[in-house]
Design a protein around this motif. Structure first.
Motif, mmCIF file in Angstrom:
data_model
loop_
_atom_site.group_PDB
_atom_site.id
_atom_site.type_symbol
_atom_site.label_atom_id
_atom_site.label_comp_id
_atom_site.label_asym_id
_atom_site.label_seq_id
_atom_site.Cartn_x
_atom_site.Cartn_y
_atom_site.Cartn_z
ATOM 1 N N SER A 207 0.842 -1.195 0.000
ATOM 2 C CA SER A 207 0.000 0.000 0.000
ATOM 3 C C SER A 207 0.880 1.249 0.000
ATOM 4 O O SER A 207 1.452 1.616 1.021
ATOM 5 C CB SER A 207 -0.908 -0.002 1.236
ATOM 6 N N ILE A 208 1.004 1.874 -1.168
ATOM 7 C CA ILE A 208 1.857 3.063 -1.315
ATOM 8 C C ILE A 208 1.065 4.116 -2.083
ATOM 9 O O ILE A 208 0.900 4.026 -3.297
ATOM 10 C CB ILE A 208 3.163 2.730 -2.064
ATOM 11 N N ASP A 209 0.556 5.113 -1.370
ATOM 12 C CA ASP A 209 -0.328 6.100 -1.972
ATOM 13 C C ASP A 209 0.382 7.375 -2.398
ATOM 14 O O ASP A 209 -0.204 8.198 -3.109
ATOM 15 C CB ASP A 209 -1.426 6.506 -0.980
ATOM 16 N N LEU A 251 -6.726 13.458 -1.660
ATOM 17 C CA LEU A 251 -5.460 13.791 -1.013
ATOM 18 C C LEU A 251 -4.247 13.262 -1.775
ATOM 19 O O LEU A 251 -3.116 13.594 -1.423
ATOM 20 C CB LEU A 251 -5.431 13.230 0.414
ATOM 21 N N SER A 252 -4.471 12.452 -2.805
ATOM 22 C CA SER A 252 -3.330 11.788 -3.452
ATOM 23 C C SER A 252 -3.224 11.990 -4.956
ATOM 24 O O SER A 252 -2.124 11.958 -5.514
ATOM 25 C CB SER A 252 -3.375 10.285 -3.158
ATOM 26 N N ILE A 253 -4.345 12.176 -5.648
ATOM 27 C CA ILE A 253 -4.325 12.183 -7.113
ATOM 28 C C ILE A 253 -3.439 13.308 -7.656
ATOM 29 O O ILE A 253 -2.715 13.125 -8.645
ATOM 30 C CB ILE A 253 -5.753 12.303 -7.680
ATOM 31 N N HIS A 254 -3.457 14.465 -7.018
ATOM 32 C CA HIS A 254 -2.668 15.605 -7.511
ATOM 33 C C HIS A 254 -1.174 15.322 -7.494
ATOM 34 O O HIS A 254 -0.400 15.975 -8.201
ATOM 35 C CB HIS A 254 -2.953 16.843 -6.663
ATOM 36 N N ALA A 255 -0.749 14.331 -6.689
ATOM 37 C CA ALA A 255 0.676 13.995 -6.558
ATOM 38 C C ALA A 255 1.009 12.639 -7.178
ATOM 39 O O ALA A 255 2.052 12.052 -6.886
ATOM 40 C CB ALA A 255 1.084 14.016 -5.083
ATOM 41 N N PHE A 256 0.124 12.139 -8.042
ATOM 42 C CA PHE A 256 0.367 10.849 -8.694
ATOM 43 C C PHE A 256 1.686 10.817 -9.451
ATOM 44 O O PHE A 256 2.348 9.779 -9.531
ATOM 45 C CB PHE A 256 -0.770 10.530 -9.671
ATOM 46 N N ASP A 257 2.079 11.953 -10.041
ATOM 47 C CA ASP A 257 3.327 11.971 -10.806
ATOM 48 C C ASP A 257 4.532 11.715 -9.911
ATOM 49 O O ASP A 257 5.458 10.970 -10.280
ATOM 50 C CB ASP A 257 3.477 13.296 -11.557
ATOM 51 N N LYS A 258 4.533 12.277 -8.710
ATOM 52 C CA LYS A 258 5.627 12.048 -7.768
ATOM 53 C C LYS A 258 5.594 10.610 -7.244
ATOM 54 O O LYS A 258 6.643 9.982 -7.060
ATOM 55 C CB LYS A 258 5.542 13.043 -6.616
ATOM 56 N N PHE A 284 -13.289 11.576 1.335
ATOM 57 C CA PHE A 284 -12.018 11.466 0.630
ATOM 58 C C PHE A 284 -12.195 11.255 -0.875
ATOM 59 O O PHE A 284 -11.219 11.074 -1.595
ATOM 60 C CB PHE A 284 -11.182 10.338 1.224
ATOM 61 N N THR A 285 -13.436 11.261 -1.351
ATOM 62 C CA THR A 285 -13.694 11.076 -2.776
ATOM 63 C C THR A 285 -13.451 12.370 -3.545
ATOM 64 O O THR A 285 -13.328 13.452 -2.959
ATOM 65 C CB THR A 285 -15.146 10.614 -3.016
ATOM 66 N N VAL A 286 -13.429 12.265 -4.879
ATOM 67 C CA VAL A 286 -13.194 13.447 -5.711
ATOM 68 C C VAL A 286 -14.346 14.441 -5.618
ATOM 69 O O VAL A 286 -14.185 15.625 -5.978
ATOM 70 C CB VAL A 286 -12.954 13.054 -7.185
ATOM 71 N N ASP A 361 2.125 21.523 7.022
ATOM 72 C CA ASP A 361 3.571 21.289 6.916
ATOM 73 C C ASP A 361 3.908 20.236 5.864
ATOM 74 O O ASP A 361 5.077 20.068 5.516
ATOM 75 C CB ASP A 361 4.125 20.842 8.272
ATOM 76 N N VAL A 362 2.889 19.535 5.388
ATOM 77 C CA VAL A 362 3.109 18.423 4.452
ATOM 78 C C VAL A 362 2.846 18.837 3.011
ATOM 79 O O VAL A 362 3.648 18.577 2.113
ATOM 80 C CB VAL A 362 2.191 17.229 4.832
ATOM 81 N N ASP A 363 1.693 19.470 2.775
ATOM 82 C CA ASP A 363 1.278 19.787 1.411
ATOM 83 C C ASP A 363 0.495 21.102 1.407
ATOM 84 O O ASP A 363 -0.721 21.114 1.632
ATOM 85 C CB ASP A 363 0.419 18.650 0.849
ATOM 86 N N PRO A 364 1.170 22.226 1.153
ATOM 87 C CA PRO A 364 0.502 23.530 1.163
ATOM 88 C C PRO A 364 -0.659 23.617 0.165
ATOM 89 O O PRO A 364 -1.651 24.314 0.433
ATOM 90 C CB PRO A 364 1.622 24.502 0.794
ATOM 91 N N PHE A 365 -0.536 22.914 -0.989
ATOM 92 C CA PHE A 365 -1.624 22.951 -1.971
ATOM 93 C C PHE A 365 -2.898 22.352 -1.372
ATOM 94 O O PHE A 365 -3.978 22.959 -1.445
ATOM 95 C CB PHE A 365 -1.226 22.186 -3.234
ATOM 96 N N LEU A 366 -2.788 21.157 -0.779
ATOM 97 C CA LEU A 366 -3.957 20.536 -0.166
ATOM 98 C C LEU A 366 -4.509 21.395 0.962
ATOM 99 O O LEU A 366 -5.722 21.613 1.057
ATOM 100 C CB LEU A 366 -3.600 19.142 0.373
ATOM 101 N N HIS A 367 -3.620 21.865 1.818
ATOM 102 C CA HIS A 367 -4.064 22.676 2.937
ATOM 103 C C HIS A 367 -4.781 23.936 2.441
ATOM 104 O O HIS A 367 -5.807 24.355 3.007
ATOM 105 C CB HIS A 367 -2.880 23.067 3.822
ATOM 106 N N GLY A 368 -4.258 24.498 1.338
ATOM 107 C CA GLY A 368 -4.848 25.714 0.809
ATOM 108 C C GLY A 368 -6.301 25.546 0.414
ATOM 109 O O GLY A 368 -7.167 26.316 0.825
#
Length: 376
Positions: A207-209, A251-258, A284-286, A361-368
């Motif tokens: 499990s690696i998201d 929380l994860s799709i935006h960072a799929f490339d990373k 947690f859904t889209v 502190d983890v993801d400013p985009f998500l927090h924003g």
């Protein structure tokens, strides 16, 4: 009977598959909460009733998720798993358990974002819920000998001592069985590596998201370095195929490339990747993503699709692309739900208040967007 296009109900699961879930029920499969009855009682009549309805092409209560996926034009678990089984083992004609799916122990050392107390003792401890004694699996040597496939999840299977005993028995009785272990990769001891080394057909589903701090935030408190180390230890000491599974959420799709870049660096075969769309908990859904931000998620998803097309020659890339098309379909068609957005914020506030890692502190985009775009 096994024409899956003509008969939109028939499925291999009730014929060959035995599923024990964390509610002590003998489930139809892992994709539904529907069950034949309690573990330990005779559920053969209920199972036969499901088979008869399937043979007549009638819908089964509890199978709605597969029907909905197919109606949207995507491959459902019913179709995927039935085709895979028939290709490997032939068409079943009667009930004979050869595929075991066991999720009987909630012992776990993580508190994953999408999980809860029902599947993790760490979650229970955080919420001050008593931990109950687990009901262990009863399986005979003959059943192990006749088993074609065994799937174990949890909790965290590598913390499950009775399961280690079962793996040791497989190593001596039926080492060629298809063994799949769904793990968070945070804790694989030397005694486990020794037992796994005896197996000839082992898949470790990891499990690696995400990667970096976002991985730790979603799969709290495991760190990327530990995951990478465990992957190397498994490759060095066993012949396991490592299949990375990622949950597609807001929380994860935006960072799929990373995430994809991290997996490409650490997996021997990047085609060994699967993507599951989160449907519960619903916050947690889209649907919770504001529509004016969807383009960021859509662009990332399309970019990863192109990378997969270029990187992989495996037939599995068709499955991955189908999964990502489903993600795109939801991003483009699901309407924004302000109430789910509010629920997402409240859920994160509650979870993060008990943990040291904060979203800001983890993801400013998500927090924003979760906090600043939210209005009561």
């Amino acid at each position: 009977m096994w024409n899956l296009k003509q008969n939109k109900s028939i499925c291999v699961y009730p014929y060959v598959h035995k599923h024990h879930n964390l509610e002590d029920n003998e489930g139809l499969c892992c994709f539904t909460k529907a069950s034949y009855g309690k573990i330990g009682q005779d559920n053969s009549t209920a199972r036969q009733h499901v088979i008869e309805k399937m043979q007549n092409g009638l819908p089964i209560k509890g199978c709605e998720d597969c029907y909905r996926t197919e109606s949207e034009g995507f491959t459902s678990p019913r179709i995927e798993k039935t085709k895979q089984w028939i290709e490997r083992h032939g068409e079943p004609s009667k009930v004979k358990f050869e595929w075991y799916d066991m999720r009987n122990d909630d012992t776990c050392n993580l508190k994953c974002k999408y999980c809860g107390a029902y599947a993790s003792t760490m979650w229970k401890k955080e919420l001050n819920i008593p931990v109950k004694r687990k009901k262990q699996i009863q399986i005979t040597d003959q059943e192990i000998e006749e088993c074609n496939a065994w799937y174990q999840a949890g909790g965290e299977p590598f913390l499950n001592q009775p399961f280690l005993d079962i793996i040791l028995r497989f190593g001596s009785i039926n080492p060629s069985a298809e063994i799949t272990i769904n793990t968070n990769l945070s804790n694989v001891s030397d005694k486990w590596l020794d037992a796994l080394s005896k197996l000839k057909n082992l898949t470790v589903t990891a499990s690696i998201d995400a990667s970096g701090k976002l991985l730790q935030y979603l799969r709290y408190p495991v760190q990327e370095q530990k995951i990478s180390e465990t992957i190397r230890r498994l490759y060095d000491n066993t012949n396991a195929t490592i299949l990375a599974t990622s949950v597609a959420s807001n929380l994860s799709i935006h960072a799929f490339d990373k995430t994809y870049a991290y997996l490409k660096q650490n997996l021997k075969d990047i085609s060994q990747l699967d993507i599951n769309i989160v449907t519960s908990p619903t916050e947690f859904t889209v649907d919770a993503i504001p529509e004016d931000l969807r383009h960021i998620y859509i662009t990332t998803t399309k970019n990863v699709m192109e990378q997969i097309k270029n990187d992989s020659q495996s037939i599995r890339k068709l499955i991955l692309i189908d999964r990502l098309k489903n993600v795109l379909h939801r991003l483009e068609n699901q309407k924004y739900d302000k109430n789910l957005h509010k629920k997402l914020k409240n859920t994160l506030d509650t979870q993060d208040s008990k943990r040291s890692l904060k979203l800001v502190d983890v993801d400013p985009f998500l927090h924003g967007w979760i906090y600043n775009k939210y209005t009561a």
